[in-house]
Design a protein around this motif. Sequence first.
Motif, PDB file in Angstrom:
ATOM      1  N   THR A 290      40.632  44.014  43.399  1.00 51.66           N
ATOM      2  CA  THR A 290      41.043  44.789  44.564  1.00 51.66           C
ATOM      3  C   THR A 290      41.420  43.860  45.711  1.00 51.66           C
ATOM      4  OG1 THR A 290      38.802  44.941  45.477  1.00 51.66           O
ATOM      5  CG2 THR A 290      39.477  46.661  43.922  1.00 51.66           C
TER       6      THR A 290
ATOM      7  N   GLU B  70      40.632  44.324  48.781  1.00 43.37           N
ATOM      8  CA  GLU B  70      39.499  44.215  49.696  1.00 43.37           C
ATOM      9  C   GLU B  70      38.568  43.067  49.340  1.00 43.37           C
ATOM     10  OE1 GLU B  70      40.953  48.451  49.721  1.00 43.37           O
ATOM     11  OE2 GLU B  70      40.683  46.860  48.263  1.00 43.37           O
ATOM     12  N   GLU B  71      38.526  42.668  48.077  1.00 46.73           N
ATOM     13  CA  GLU B  71      37.621  41.610  47.626  1.00 46.73           C
ATOM     14  C   GLU B  71      38.298  40.244  47.555  1.00 46.73           C
ATOM     15  OE1 GLU B  71      34.975  44.434  44.620  1.00 46.73           O
ATOM     16  OE2 GLU B  71      36.652  43.260  43.842  1.00 46.73           O
TER      17      GLU B  71
ATOM     18  N   THR C  49      40.806  36.860  48.648  1.00 47.99           N
ATOM     19  CA  THR C  49      41.102  35.973  49.769  1.00 47.99           C
ATOM     20  C   THR C  49      42.293  35.099  49.404  1.00 47.99           C
ATOM     21  OG1 THR C  49      39.574  34.277  48.953  1.00 47.99           O
ATOM     22  CG2 THR C  49      38.693  35.897  50.521  1.00 47.99           C
TER      23      THR C  49
ATOM     24  N   SER D  85      40.684  42.623  53.968  1.00 42.59           N
ATOM     25  CA  SER D  85      39.451  42.497  54.749  1.00 42.59           C
ATOM     26  C   SER D  85      39.627  41.481  55.879  1.00 42.59           C
ATOM     27  CB  SER D  85      38.295  42.068  53.843  1.00 42.59           C
ATOM     28  OG  SER D  85      38.078  43.025  52.824  1.00 42.59           O
TER      29      SER D  85
END
Length: 267
Positions: A129, A131-132, A134, A187
Amino acid sequence: MGRPDRHGPGRRRTAARPRAPDRGEGLAAHRRGQRLENPVVTLCAGADPGIEKGWDEIEEATVVSTTGFLALCDSGYEPVRKQNLATAGPGPYLVRVHASDRSTDGKKPRFLIQIIPADRTGTEPAPPTIEEATGPLLVRTSFDQPEPWARLLKALERGSAHYEAITVIDNPFYTGFTADQLQARISRDEEDWPDSTLLLIADGQALACSEFPLLAVNNLPDEDDDPFRITLAAAGSFIVNIELGNTSFGDWSHGADNDGVYRKQHY
């Protein structure tokens, strides 16, 4: 083996001799005085032929391919052979390595490597995902063109080290997402800095062309550069130079061809 997408939870060892390897020593380890030049390597991918007798050592490990591509690579992760060893597509594989003559002077080390599709019941990895994740992201948003997507992944696997910083997000949840919607999913830390400042989108337009003109999106705060398209071949140098701070996002967007696609490569 090529670099695996994910290591399995367990590692099983079967010894053909009573002797176990020293701590930190595996089948690919170099022992003092050992000649490893030009080893003899035999590959076997597909149905399990079983353990072959007569070898000095045998080890087994499980790897999971999320891309459906596995290759035998050298220590620099460059493919030694272009054969795709993931015969059953994405999923877990048992890798069984037989070895002999690893410490015999005057003989070439011999290896038999078997890559076998493992049991897939309940073992499929969860899709990654945004959101997880970087770092620079490559997000797939079109899922009705599986063959071009598979070719894109193979190009990444076989490409230069400049692609290594990319995190691939292949999750049907993001089907049809726009750039703004994807950016909203990234994020941020306590200071509101995004975990990913650069986004590449593999949408329907990108997958419909053999050059894979990905949509590049600048996610740096307080910067309003317009997205532009860049070919997969040029994306590696683009990411490296952006990450190193050698160039800005705008430097690249202004260099696009008349059709709006950037194609130049700079290393």
